[in-house]
Design a protein around this motif. Structure first.
Motif, PDB file in Angstrom:
ATOM      1  N   ALA A  66       0.414  -1.192   0.245  1.00 25.81           N
ATOM      2  CA  ALA A  66      -0.053   0.219  -0.095  1.00 25.81           C
ATOM      3  C   ALA A  66       0.749   1.097   0.000  1.00 25.81           C
ATOM      4  O   ALA A  66       0.419   2.331  -1.012  1.00 25.81           O
ATOM      5  N   VAL A  67       1.674   1.307   0.576  1.00 27.75           N
ATOM      6  CA  VAL A  67       2.685   2.397   0.913  1.00 27.75           C
ATOM      7  C   VAL A  67       3.471   2.501  -0.698  1.00 27.75           C
ATOM      8  O   VAL A  67       3.670   3.746  -0.433  1.00 27.75           O
ATOM      9  N   ALA A  68       4.214   1.220  -0.708  1.00 27.19           N
ATOM     10  CA  ALA A  68       4.453   1.906  -2.533  1.00 27.19           C
ATOM     11  C   ALA A  68       3.935   2.469  -3.361  1.00 27.19           C
ATOM     12  O   ALA A  68       4.097   2.741  -4.156  1.00 27.19           O
ATOM     13  N   ALA A  69       2.642   1.718  -3.093  1.00 26.52           N
ATOM     14  CA  ALA A  69       1.594   1.933  -4.064  1.00 26.52           C
ATOM     15  C   ALA A  69       1.132   3.532  -4.356  1.00 26.52           C
ATOM     16  O   ALA A  69       1.171   4.686  -4.974  1.00 26.52           O
ATOM     17  N   ALA A  70       1.380   3.758  -2.992  1.00 29.45           N
ATOM     18  CA  ALA A  70       0.560   6.021  -2.840  1.00 29.45           C
ATOM     19  C   ALA A  70       2.330   6.631  -3.193  1.00 29.45           C
ATOM     20  O   ALA A  70       2.372   7.772  -3.608  1.00 29.45           O
ATOM     21  N   GLU A  71       3.400   5.749  -2.604  1.00 33.44           N
ATOM     22  CA  GLU A  71       4.415   6.978  -2.971  1.00 33.44           C
ATOM     23  C   GLU A  71       4.904   7.034  -4.540  1.00 33.44           C
ATOM     24  O   GLU A  71       5.265   7.227  -5.173  1.00 33.44           O
ATOM     25  N   ASP A  72       4.786   5.773  -5.742  1.00 31.50           N
ATOM     26  CA  ASP A  72       4.040   5.557  -6.660  1.00 31.50           C
ATOM     27  C   ASP A  72       3.345   6.386  -7.380  1.00 31.50           C
ATOM     28  O   ASP A  72       3.761   7.066  -8.618  1.00 31.50           O
ATOM     29  N   LEU A  73       2.409   6.606  -6.817  1.00 32.90           N
ATOM     30  CA  LEU A  73       0.898   7.725  -7.466  1.00 32.90           C
ATOM     31  C   LEU A  73       1.673   8.974  -6.693  1.00 32.90           C
ATOM     32  O   LEU A  73       1.737   9.618  -8.171  1.00 32.90           O
ATOM     33  N   VAL A  74       2.057   9.452  -5.987  1.00 37.47           N
ATOM     34  CA  VAL A  74       2.282  10.847  -5.650  1.00 37.47           C
ATOM     35  C   VAL A  74       3.676  10.907  -6.577  1.00 37.47           C
ATOM     36  O   VAL A  74       3.710  12.293  -7.227  1.00 37.47           O
ATOM     37  N   THR A  75       4.479  10.488  -6.321  1.00 41.94           N
ATOM     38  CA  THR A  75       5.837  10.357  -7.701  1.00 41.94           C
ATOM     39  C   THR A  75       5.319  10.886  -9.086  1.00 41.94           C
ATOM     40  O   THR A  75       5.910  11.083  -9.537  1.00 41.94           O
ATOM     41  N   ALA A  76       4.651   9.897  -9.360  1.00 44.84           N
ATOM     42  CA  ALA A  76       4.306  10.042 -10.927  1.00 44.84           C
ATOM     43  C   ALA A  76       3.683  11.483 -11.206  1.00 44.84           C
ATOM     44  O   ALA A  76       3.721  11.713 -12.506  1.00 44.84           O
ATOM     45  N   VAL A  77       2.732  11.623 -10.358  1.00 47.68           N
ATOM     46  CA  VAL A  77       2.307  12.787 -10.330  1.00 47.68           C
ATOM     47  C   VAL A  77       2.625  14.305 -10.086  1.00 47.68           C
ATOM     48  O   VAL A  77       2.442  15.787 -10.695  1.00 47.68           O
ATOM     49  N   GLN A  78       4.209  14.253  -9.577  1.00 47.87           N
ATOM     50  CA  GLN A  78       5.095  15.177  -9.019  1.00 47.87           C
ATOM     51  C   GLN A  78       6.052  15.990 -10.424  1.00 47.87           C
ATOM     52  O   GLN A  78       6.263  16.392 -10.781  1.00 47.87           O
ATOM     53  N   VAL A  79       6.380  14.454 -11.145  1.00 49.05           N
ATOM     54  CA  VAL A  79       6.654  14.431 -12.488  1.00 49.05           C
ATOM     55  C   VAL A  79       5.828  15.415 -13.430  1.00 49.05           C
ATOM     56  O   VAL A  79       7.022  15.991 -13.870  1.00 49.05           O
ATOM     57  N   ARG A  80       5.116  14.826 -13.259  1.00 50.00           N
ATOM     58  CA  ARG A  80       3.807  16.107 -14.755  1.00 50.00           C
ATOM     59  C   ARG A  80       3.631  17.605 -13.741  1.00 50.00           C
ATOM     60  O   ARG A  80       2.918  18.299 -14.739  1.00 50.00           O
ATOM     61  N   GLY A  81       4.299  17.734 -12.242  1.00 53.50           N
ATOM     62  CA  GLY A  81       4.242  18.921 -12.027  1.00 53.50           C
ATOM     63  C   GLY A  81       2.247  19.167 -11.699  1.00 53.50           C
ATOM     64  O   GLY A  81       2.503  20.594 -11.459  1.00 53.50           O
ATOM     65  N   LEU A  82       2.151  18.596 -10.643  1.00 48.45           N
ATOM     66  CA  LEU A  82       1.428  18.420 -10.073  1.00 48.45           C
ATOM     67  C   LEU A  82       1.190  18.280  -8.233  1.00 48.45           C
ATOM     68  O   LEU A  82       1.766  17.548  -8.326  1.00 48.45           O
ATOM     69  N   GLN A  83       0.328  18.166  -8.099  1.00 52.20           N
ATOM     70  CA  GLN A  83       0.376  18.080  -6.844  1.00 52.20           C
ATOM     71  C   GLN A  83      -0.702  16.566  -6.182  1.00 52.20           C
ATOM     72  O   GLN A  83      -1.913  16.350  -7.142  1.00 52.20           O
ATOM     73  N   ALA A  84      -0.210  15.814  -5.190  1.00 48.22           N
ATOM     74  CA  ALA A  84      -1.293  14.708  -4.947  1.00 48.22           C
ATOM     75  C   ALA A  84      -0.896  14.171  -3.544  1.00 48.22           C
ATOM     76  O   ALA A  84       0.253  14.542  -2.755  1.00 48.22           O
ATOM     77  N   ARG A  85      -1.782  13.996  -2.439  1.00 48.59           N
ATOM     78  CA  ARG A  85      -1.268  13.028  -1.466  1.00 48.59           C
ATOM     79  C   ARG A  85      -2.121  11.718  -1.236  1.00 48.59           C
ATOM     80  O   ARG A  85      -2.503  11.431  -1.687  1.00 48.59           O
ATOM     81  N   ALA A  86      -1.858  11.046  -0.529  1.00 51.47           N
ATOM     82  CA  ALA A  86      -1.915   9.988   0.381  1.00 51.47           C
ATOM     83  C   ALA A  86      -1.827   9.185   1.369  1.00 51.47           C
ATOM     84  O   ALA A  86      -1.533  10.151   2.048  1.00 51.47           O
ATOM     85  N   GLY A  87      -3.244   8.697   1.841  1.00 51.39           N
ATOM     86  CA  GLY A  87      -3.480   8.174   2.971  1.00 51.39           C
ATOM     87  C   GLY A  87      -3.243   6.860   2.932  1.00 51.39           C
ATOM     88  O   GLY A  87      -3.832   6.402   2.036  1.00 51.39           O
ATOM     89  N   VAL A  88      -2.613   6.364   3.841  1.00 51.03           N
ATOM     90  CA  VAL A  88      -2.626   5.184   4.018  1.00 51.03           C
ATOM     91  C   VAL A  88      -3.407   4.543   5.478  1.00 51.03           C
ATOM     92  O   VAL A  88      -2.507   4.827   6.136  1.00 51.03           O
ATOM     93  N   ALA A  89      -4.057   3.777   5.902  1.00 53.09           N
ATOM     94  CA  ALA A  89      -3.982   2.874   6.979  1.00 53.09           C
ATOM     95  C   ALA A  89      -4.366   1.427   6.813  1.00 53.09           C
ATOM     96  O   ALA A  89      -4.696   0.911   5.805  1.00 53.09           O
ATOM     97  N   THR A  90      -4.292   0.968   7.988  1.00 52.10           N
ATOM     98  CA  THR A  90      -3.922  -0.527   7.868  1.00 52.10           C
ATOM     99  C   THR A  90      -5.681  -0.893   9.315  1.00 52.10           C
ATOM    100  O   THR A  90      -5.045  -0.622  10.100  1.00 52.10           O
ATOM    101  N   GLY A  91      -5.846  -1.730   8.637  1.00 54.40           N
ATOM    102  CA  GLY A  91      -6.639  -2.809  10.177  1.00 54.40           C
ATOM    103  C   GLY A  91      -7.782  -3.767   8.789  1.00 54.40           C
ATOM    104  O   GLY A  91      -7.793  -4.016   8.125  1.00 54.40           O
ATOM    105  N   THR A  92      -9.048  -4.211  10.046  1.00 55.62           N
ATOM    106  CA  THR A  92      -9.830  -5.089   9.922  1.00 55.62           C
ATOM    107  C   THR A  92     -11.193  -3.043   9.165  1.00 55.62           C
ATOM    108  O   THR A  92     -11.130  -3.151   9.806  1.00 55.62           O
TER     109      THR A  92
END
Length: 69
Positions: free
Chosen positions: A26-52
């Motif tokens: 989940a963290v790796a996917a969030a990091e990839d998404l935020v990085t891909a958006v930044q490369v295009r000059g945009l901003q993104a946020r990601a929230g990751v939580a674990t549990g039931t």
């Protein structure tokens, strides 16, 4: 995002619900998404939580979902 053994559950406005079986993926996917958006000059946020969560008809519900949002 398919490299992280998860799936897109739904699009919610300008947000995406993505689930994966383990927090490391989940963290790796969030990091990839935020990085891909930044490369295009945009901003993104990601929230990751674990549990039931409650899984119902392909969607997920519960406090963990709200926390990640």
């Amino acid at each position: 995002m398919s490299d992280h053994d998860g799936r897109i559950v739904k699009f919610i406005g300008d947000a995406v619900m993505y689930v994966t079986p383990d927090p490391v993926s989940a963290v790796a996917a969030a990091e990839d998404l935020v990085t891909a958006v930044q490369v295009r000059g945009l901003q993104a946020r990601a929230g990751v939580a674990t549990g039931t969560v409650l899984a119902l008809d392909g969607d997920y519900f519960g406090p963990v979902v709200n926390l990640a949002a």
